[in-house]
Motif scaffolding. Structure first.
Motif, PDB file in Angstrom:
ATOM      1  N   CYS A   1      28.790  71.022  28.495  1.00 56.99           N
ATOM      2  CA  CYS A   1      28.508  69.860  29.393  1.00 56.99           C
ATOM      3  C   CYS A   1      28.691  68.843  27.637  1.00 56.99           C
ATOM      4  O   CYS A   1      28.495  68.433  27.116  1.00 56.99           O
ATOM      5  N   HIS A   2      29.284  68.021  28.429  1.00 55.34           N
ATOM      6  CA  HIS A   2      29.368  66.150  27.289  1.00 55.34           C
ATOM      7  C   HIS A   2      28.680  65.532  27.180  1.00 55.34           C
ATOM      8  O   HIS A   2      28.996  64.465  26.773  1.00 55.34           O
ATOM      9  N   ILE A   3      28.324  65.683  28.642  1.00 55.60           N
ATOM     10  CA  ILE A   3      26.651  64.778  28.511  1.00 55.60           C
ATOM     11  C   ILE A   3      25.778  64.756  28.492  1.00 55.60           C
ATOM     12  O   ILE A   3      24.754  63.978  28.377  1.00 55.60           O
ATOM     13  N   ASP A   4      25.329  67.105  28.493  1.00 55.24           N
ATOM     14  CA  ASP A   4      24.016  66.932  27.969  1.00 55.24           C
ATOM     15  C   ASP A   4      23.231  67.001  28.983  1.00 55.24           C
ATOM     16  O   ASP A   4      22.409  66.195  28.584  1.00 55.24           O
ATOM     17  N   VAL A   5      23.487  67.424  29.958  1.00 56.23           N
ATOM     18  CA  VAL A   5      22.314  66.994  31.143  1.00 56.23           C
ATOM     19  C   VAL A   5      21.782  68.462  31.732  1.00 56.23           C
ATOM     20  O   VAL A   5      23.083  69.604  31.554  1.00 56.23           O
TER      21      VAL A   5
ATOM     22  N   GLU B   1      31.593  60.874  35.057  1.00 61.10           N
ATOM     23  CA  GLU B   1      33.069  59.848  35.292  1.00 61.10           C
ATOM     24  C   GLU B   1      33.445  61.024  34.903  1.00 61.10           C
ATOM     25  O   GLU B   1      34.939  61.278  35.037  1.00 61.10           O
ATOM     26  N   HIS B   2      33.367  62.612  34.089  1.00 59.71           N
ATOM     27  CA  HIS B   2      34.527  63.626  33.488  1.00 59.71           C
ATOM     28  C   HIS B   2      34.793  64.323  34.884  1.00 59.71           C
ATOM     29  O   HIS B   2      35.690  64.590  35.007  1.00 59.71           O
ATOM     30  N   TYR B   3      33.793  64.162  35.548  1.00 58.83           N
ATOM     31  CA  TYR B   3      34.060  65.610  36.982  1.00 58.83           C
ATOM     32  C   TYR B   3      34.798  64.030  38.053  1.00 58.83           C
ATOM     33  O   TYR B   3      36.155  64.672  38.772  1.00 58.83           O
TER      34      TYR B   3
ATOM     35  N   TYR C   1      39.708  69.976  24.423  1.00 60.58           N
ATOM     36  CA  TYR C   1      40.622  69.806  24.733  1.00 60.58           C
ATOM     37  C   TYR C   1      40.368  68.845  26.293  1.00 60.58           C
ATOM     38  O   TYR C   1      40.746  67.467  26.183  1.00 60.58           O
ATOM     39  N   ALA C   2      39.706  69.450  27.042  1.00 56.44           N
ATOM     40  CA  ALA C   2      38.921  68.309  27.583  1.00 56.44           C
ATOM     41  C   ALA C   2      38.449  66.948  27.548  1.00 56.44           C
ATOM     42  O   ALA C   2      38.436  66.139  28.426  1.00 56.44           O
ATOM     43  N   GLY C   3      37.830  67.036  26.076  1.00 58.61           N
ATOM     44  CA  GLY C   3      37.011  66.211  26.049  1.00 58.61           C
ATOM     45  C   GLY C   3      37.947  65.218  25.509  1.00 58.61           C
ATOM     46  O   GLY C   3      37.327  63.821  25.451  1.00 58.61           O
ATOM     47  N   LYS C   4      39.040  65.200  25.226  1.00 61.74           N
ATOM     48  CA  LYS C   4      39.669  64.407  24.106  1.00 61.74           C
ATOM     49  C   LYS C   4      40.531  63.813  25.686  1.00 61.74           C
ATOM     50  O   LYS C   4      40.823  62.655  25.707  1.00 61.74           O
TER      51      LYS C   4
ATOM     52  N   CYS D   1      35.425  66.809  32.658  1.00 62.45           N
ATOM     53  CA  CYS D   1      34.947  68.457  32.741  1.00 62.45           C
ATOM     54  C   CYS D   1      35.274  69.676  32.576  1.00 62.45           C
ATOM     55  O   CYS D   1      36.008  70.333  33.497  1.00 62.45           O
ATOM     56  N   GLY D   2      35.699  70.561  31.146  1.00 60.19           N
ATOM     57  CA  GLY D   2      36.613  71.332  31.131  1.00 60.19           C
ATOM     58  C   GLY D   2      35.709  72.811  32.176  1.00 60.19           C
ATOM     59  O   GLY D   2      35.945  73.965  32.394  1.00 60.19           O
ATOM     60  N   TYR D   3      34.160  72.189  31.469  1.00 57.05           N
ATOM     61  CA  TYR D   3      33.528  73.569  32.382  1.00 57.05           C
ATOM     62  C   TYR D   3      34.052  73.565  34.417  1.00 57.05           C
ATOM     63  O   TYR D   3      33.984  74.751  34.502  1.00 57.05           O
ATOM     64  N   GLU D   4      33.853  73.009  34.325  1.00 59.87           N
ATOM     65  CA  GLU D   4      34.226  72.864  35.876  1.00 59.87           C
ATOM     66  C   GLU D   4      35.716  73.005  36.093  1.00 59.87           C
ATOM     67  O   GLU D   4      35.949  73.693  37.136  1.00 59.87           O
ATOM     68  N   LEU D   5      35.960  72.399  35.654  1.00 60.49           N
ATOM     69  CA  LEU D   5      38.226  73.047  35.754  1.00 60.49           C
ATOM     70  C   LEU D   5      37.863  74.406  35.935  1.00 60.49           C
ATOM     71  O   LEU D   5      38.722  75.193  35.872  1.00 60.49           O
ATOM     72  N   LEU D   6      37.639  75.091  34.373  1.00 61.38           N
ATOM     73  CA  LEU D   6      37.234  76.154  34.007  1.00 61.38           C
ATOM     74  C   LEU D   6      36.707  77.776  34.967  1.00 61.38           C
ATOM     75  O   LEU D   6      37.229  78.013  35.936  1.00 61.38           O
ATOM     76  N   LYS D   7      35.626  76.443  36.189  1.00 64.63           N
ATOM     77  CA  LYS D   7      35.629  77.480  37.491  1.00 64.63           C
ATOM     78  C   LYS D   7      36.594  77.957  37.893  1.00 64.63           C
ATOM     79  O   LYS D   7      36.892  78.213  38.865  1.00 64.63           O
ATOM     80  N   GLU D   8      37.376  76.037  38.071  1.00 61.09           N
ATOM     81  CA  GLU D   8      38.115  75.644  39.168  1.00 61.09           C
ATOM     82  C   GLU D   8      39.545  77.387  39.468  1.00 61.09           C
ATOM     83  O   GLU D   8      39.989  77.572  40.288  1.00 61.09           O
TER      84      GLU D   8
END
Length: 735
Positions: free
Chosen positions: A114-118, A189-191, A219-222, A226-233
Motif C-alpha cells: 500500500c502506497h498510503i499505508d492504511v 488517488e492511486h486507485y 513500478y506502480a508507485g512511479k 495502486c499495484g496491489y489492486e492492479l495485481l488482483k485485477e
C-alpha cells in the motif's frame, strides 16, 4: 500417449507433455517424481512428496502441474511460509517462462504493497468511495452528452427538447453535489488512477516476466497507480500464482482469493512447499484471541451510545472483562506474576470434567436477560456502530476508519461460549506487561489443537494438492493430522554421493533436564564441540533444544583458552539474517542457536559456510500447556494408538526439525560435510529406551548411514573424512 519415460499419459500431445521443463534434463529421480505427480493429478489425488536437497522438488511439482493445468484450464497456486523459498519460486517460475510462456503473478498481502499505508477496513472504504466517484463521473459525462444533444435539438426547434434538457441539467446538478460531497471525504488517488487511466502498459510489463511484489510496488508507485489492486485485477485466469500460506489456510481469505482468480476451487491445483509447517500454520489461523484492552475499548465505546441495546452489550462484555481479570489473578502461582514480561505468558485455566475457570466465573458472575440474548443484542449494536464508522470515514467526517471494538468483543464471546467445550478447542489465558506502563493485562484465547479442522476442507475442495518437503515422513502421520484421504506418497533421498557425507551418532548420556546440569556432562559436550569446530575445514552450526542451552555452551567455549575461533550466538529478538551474513563471511566460525529458531530450516549454508552441523540432545519443544493440550487431543481422537499424542505432537515434529537442521549442510552435488547427533538416544542403544529412543523415528535409509561413535573418537573420524576430501588448507589439525 506416454510420458518421457514410457508411462501412460492421457493429457495431450506427448511432445508437449513436459514443455515446461526449463533445464536440459531432469535429475535421476526427478522424471519419476514428475510422472507420479502427473498420474495423481489425472486421478484427482493429492500427493505427499518428500525429497531431500537436490531432488528438484519445486520443478518436479510445477512442470506436471502446469502441464495438466494448461490442458484442463486450471490455475496452479504454489505457496510457502519461508521467505527464501518464495524467492526460489520466483527464480524457478522465471526459468519456466523462458521455456514456455506462462502468465504468473507473485501475490503478497495489501499491507506491504500500500502506497498510503492504511489498514484493511480503511482500504475497503476508500475503494468503495473511489469507485463511487468514478461511477458518478461516468454518469456525469453521459448526462453532459445528453444535455448537449438536447441543446442542439432545442436550437433546431424540436418539441419537448427544452423540458427534457431541464430535467437532465437538474440531474447533473444533483450529481455535481454528490461528487463534491464524495470528494470532500476520503478516497484513494492511486486507485482512482487505476480506474480512469489506460493500464494496458502495466499489464504488458507485468506479464513480460515474473515480477516480484517489490518490483510491482516500485513500478506502480512511479505512475501513481495502486499495484496491489492492479495485481488482483490481473490474476483472472492466469497459469501460476506464488503466494504465502495465509491466502489458502484462512477460509475467508481463500474464498476471496479464488474469486480474484475467477476460479472455482475445483479449478485450482495447490502446491505446498515446506509442508511440514502446515500443521502449525493451520493452528495459528484457526485459533481466536481477544485482549483485555479490546474489551476495555468496547466498554468505553459503549459509554455514550444512545441505543436500547447498549445496556445489554455493556452487561455481557463488562461481565466477561471482570471474569477475565479475576481468572488470571487467581491463576497466578507463587512468584509467577513477577515472571511476566513483554511476551505473552500462558496461565492454566482448563479443568477436568467441566468448562474452564474463565467460563465458570463468567457464568457464575453474570446477571441479566440471558447470555445468548445479550450477546446477540451486542452483535446487532456492534454491526450498527461499524456501519456508522464506515459512513463517517467515507464522508470525510473522520480521518481514519475506526474499528468497532464492541463487534469484535461480542463476536469473540459468542465463539468462546459456543466452541470452548469442543474437542480440539483449548481455552487459554495469557498475560503480558504493557511496555509503557509496566501494568499487566490479559488475553483470552481459543487455541485450536487439531489442524485438520482447517486443512481438510481445503484439500477436499480443490482439484488436487501437492505437499512437498524434505521431512514429510512418516506419511501416515501427515495424512491423519492434515485430513488427507488416500494420497499418493513418494520419497527420494539425497541425489549426491554418499561418500560426501558422514552422520555420526555420539554416545553422550541421554540429555534429559537432570543430565544437562551435570558438570561432567557439560565438560564432555564442551570438548566435543571444541573438537567439532577445530576439525571442521569451514564453519560449524550447532543446534540446541533451547536458546538458553545455546547460550550456555557459547559462554563455555568463549571461556575456553584452547578454542581460538569466532563464536556467534543467535538470540531471540535479534535479526538472524544479519548475523547469518556475517557468519558465512568467516572461515572456521561456530554459530550457536536453538533448533526451534529460524536458522534451522529454509536457510542455505553452501560449501564452507557450514561444513559441519551438530545437534546436541533430542531437542523436544518446551512442554507447555499448549503442547499438552495437543497431545491430549490426539490421544482422545486416536484412542486405539499407543502414545498417539506423544508421537504426533512431540516426537515426530522434533525429528522433523532435527532432520531439517541436518539438511543445512551438503547443498550441491560437489558439496561434502559431517552431521553429528550428540545423544545416545540417536544410537543403536536407543532401542532399549522405549518411546524416548528416537533412532527408529528416522527413515530407514537415514538410519543406515548413522555411525555410532564415542565422544573421544569423533575428532579422529572427522579428521579421516575431511582428509579424504583434501579439505584442509596446509597441514590438517593434530588430534
Amino acid at each position: 500417449m506416454t510420458h518421457a519415460n514410457g508411462s501412460p499419459d492421457d493429457s495431450g500431445d506427448p511432445e508437449q507433455a513436459w514443455r515446461f521443463f526449463p533445464y536440459d534434463e531432469p535429475y535421476p529421480n526427478q522424471q519419476a517424481a514428475m510422472d507420479t505427480i502427473a498420474e495423481a493429478l489425472d486421478e484427482t489425488r493429492n500427493v505427499l512428496f518428500e525429497g531431500a536437497t537436490g531432488t528438484g522438488k519445486t520443478i518436479s511439482a510445477l512442470v506436471p502441474a502446469l502441464s495438466y493445468a494448461r490442458e484442463h484450464d486450471k490455475t496452479v497456486v504454489i505457496t510457502t511460509n519461508v521467505h527464501q523459498q518464495m524467492r526460489q519460486f520466483v527464480e524457478d517460475a522465471r526459468a519456466i517462462t523462458r521455456e514456455e510462456a506462462i502468465r504468473a503473478v507473485v501475490f503478497r498481502g495489501k499491507s506491504s504493497m500500500c502506497h498510503i499505508d492504511v489498514g484493511f477496513q480503511e482500504c475497503q472504504t476508500l475503494r468503495d468511495t473511489t469507485r463511487s466517484i468514478v461511477d458518478k463521473e461516468s454518469d456525469k459525462a453521459e448526462l453532459s452528452e445528453q444535455a448537449q444533444t438536447l441543446l442542439d435539438q432545442m436550437r433546431e426547434g424540436e418539441s419537448g427538447a427544452a423540458d427534457a434538457r431541464s430535467a437532465v441539467t437538474d440531474e447533473l446538478d444533483a450529481i455535481d453535489d454528490e461528487l463534491e460531497q464524495l470528494k470532500e471525504g476520503n478516497y484513494c488517488e492511486h486507485y482512482y488512477n487505476n480506474l480512469t487511466r489506460n493500464t494496458d502498459e502495466f499489464f504488458q510489463w507485468l506479464f513480460d516476466d515474473v515480477r516480484t511484489p517489490d518490483e510491482i510496488f516500485e513500478y506502480a508507485g512511479k505512475q501513481n497507480l495502486c499495484g496491489y489492486e492492479l495485481l488482483k485485477e490481473g490474476m483472472e485466469g492466469i497459469d501460476l500464482v506464488v503466494c504465502n500460506y495465509h491466502h489458502l489456510l484462512d477460509p475467508m481469505i481463500r474464498e476471496q482469493f479464488f474469486r480474484w482468480l475467477d476460479r472455482d476451487p475445483d479449478d485450482v491445483i495447490t502446491v505446498f512447499d515446506e509442508a511440514h509447517n502446515i500443521e502449525g500454520a493451520a493452528r495459528d489461523h484457526a485459533s481466536r484471541a481477544l485482549t483485555e484492552n479490546t474489551l476495555e475499548s468496547a466498554m468505553n465505546e459503549l459509554e455514550d451510545v444512545d441505543d436500547s441495546r447498549a445496556e445489554s452489550a455493556r452487561n455481557v462484555i463488562g461481565t466477561f472483562l471482570d471474569s477475565l481479570r479475576e481468572s488470571y489473578e487467581e491463576a497466578f502461582g507463587f512468584g509467577e506474576r513477577e515472571q511476566v514480561g513483554e511476551n505473552w505468558y500462558d496461565l492454566s485455566i482448563a479443568s477436568q470434567g467441566r468448562r474452564d475457570d474463565l467460563t465458570m466465573d463468567f457464568l457464575q458472575s453474570y446477571e441479566g436477560r440471558g447470555i445468548d440474548v445479550e450477546v446477540e443484542l451486542a452483535l446487532q449494536l456492534g454491526k450498527r456502530l461499524d456501519e456508522q464508522y464506515e459512513d463517517e470515514y467515507k464522508n470525510g467526517d473522520a480521518t481514519t476508519r475506526q474499528e468497532c471494538q464492541t463487534l469484535q468483543a461480542a463476536n469473540f464471546i459468542a465463539d468462546w461460549m459456543e466452541m470452548g467445550g469442543e474437542l480440539g478447542r483449548h481455552p487459554m489465558l495469557s498475560v503480558r506487561r504493557d511496555g509503557g506502563t509496566d501494568d499487566i493485562y490479559g488475553r483470552a484465547e481459543l487455541y485450536t489443537c487439531i489442524p485438520r479442522e482447517v486443512t481438510r476442507e481445503l484439500f477436499e475442495e480443490v482439484h488436487a494438492s501437492i505437499l512437498m518437503s524434505a521431512t514429510l515422513r512418516p506419511f501416515d502421520v501427515t495424512e491423519e493430522t492434515l485430513g488427507l484421504d488416500d494420497p499418493v506418497t513418494m520419497a527420494y533421498g539425497l541425489e549426491y554421493p554418499e561418500a560426501n557425507r558422514r552422520t555420526f551418532a555420539v554416545s553422550l548420556p541421554a540429555l534429559f533436564s537432570s543430565e544437562r546440569d551435570d558438570p561432567g556432562t557439560q565438560e564432555t559436550i564442551e570438548q566435543l564441540l571444541a573438537d567439532a569446530a577445530r576439525f571442521t575445514p569451514g564453519n560449524t552450526l550447532v543446534f540446541f533444544p533451547s536458546y538458553s542451552e545455546a547460550e550456555r555452551y557459547h559462554e563455555r567455549l568463549r571461556g575456553n583458552s584452547a578454542v581460538d575461533i569466532d563464536l556467534y550466538l543467535d538470540e531471540p529478538g535479534v535479526r538472524a539474517e544479519e548475523m547469518r551474513r556475517e557468519f558465512v563471511g568467516k572461515d572456521g566460525a561456530v554459530l550457536f542457536t536453538s533448533l526451534w529458531a529460524t536458522l534451522a530450516e529454509g536457510v542455505s549454508f553452501d560449501g564452507d559456510d557450514a561444513r559441519t552441523v551438530v545437534v546436541v540432545g533430542v531437542p523436544y519443544p518446551h512442554l507447555s500447556e499448549r503442547l499438552e493440550a495437543v497431545q491430549d487431543a490426539y490421544d482422545r481422537i486416536y484412542r486405539g494408538k499407543k502414545d498417539a499424542g506423544w508421537r504426533y505432537a512431540v516426537e515426530i515434529p522434533t525429528i522433523r526439525k532435527t532432520r531439517q537442521a541436518l539438511g543445512r549442510v551438503i547443498r550441491a552435488p560437489d558439496d561434502y560435510g559431517v552431521r553429528i547427533l550428540a545423544d545416545k538416544r540417536y544410537t543403536r542403544e536407543s532401542s532399549s529406551m522405549g518411546k524416548y529412543g528416537v533412532r527408529g523415528s528416522f527413515p530407514v535409509e537415514e538410519r543406515a548411514e548413522m555411525v555410532d561413535i564415542t565422544p573421544k573418537k569423533l575428532k579422529f573420524a572427522m579428521l579421516n573424512f575431511y582428509n579424504d576430501h583434501d579439505a584442509y588448507d596446509g597441514d590438517p589439525p593434530r588430534p
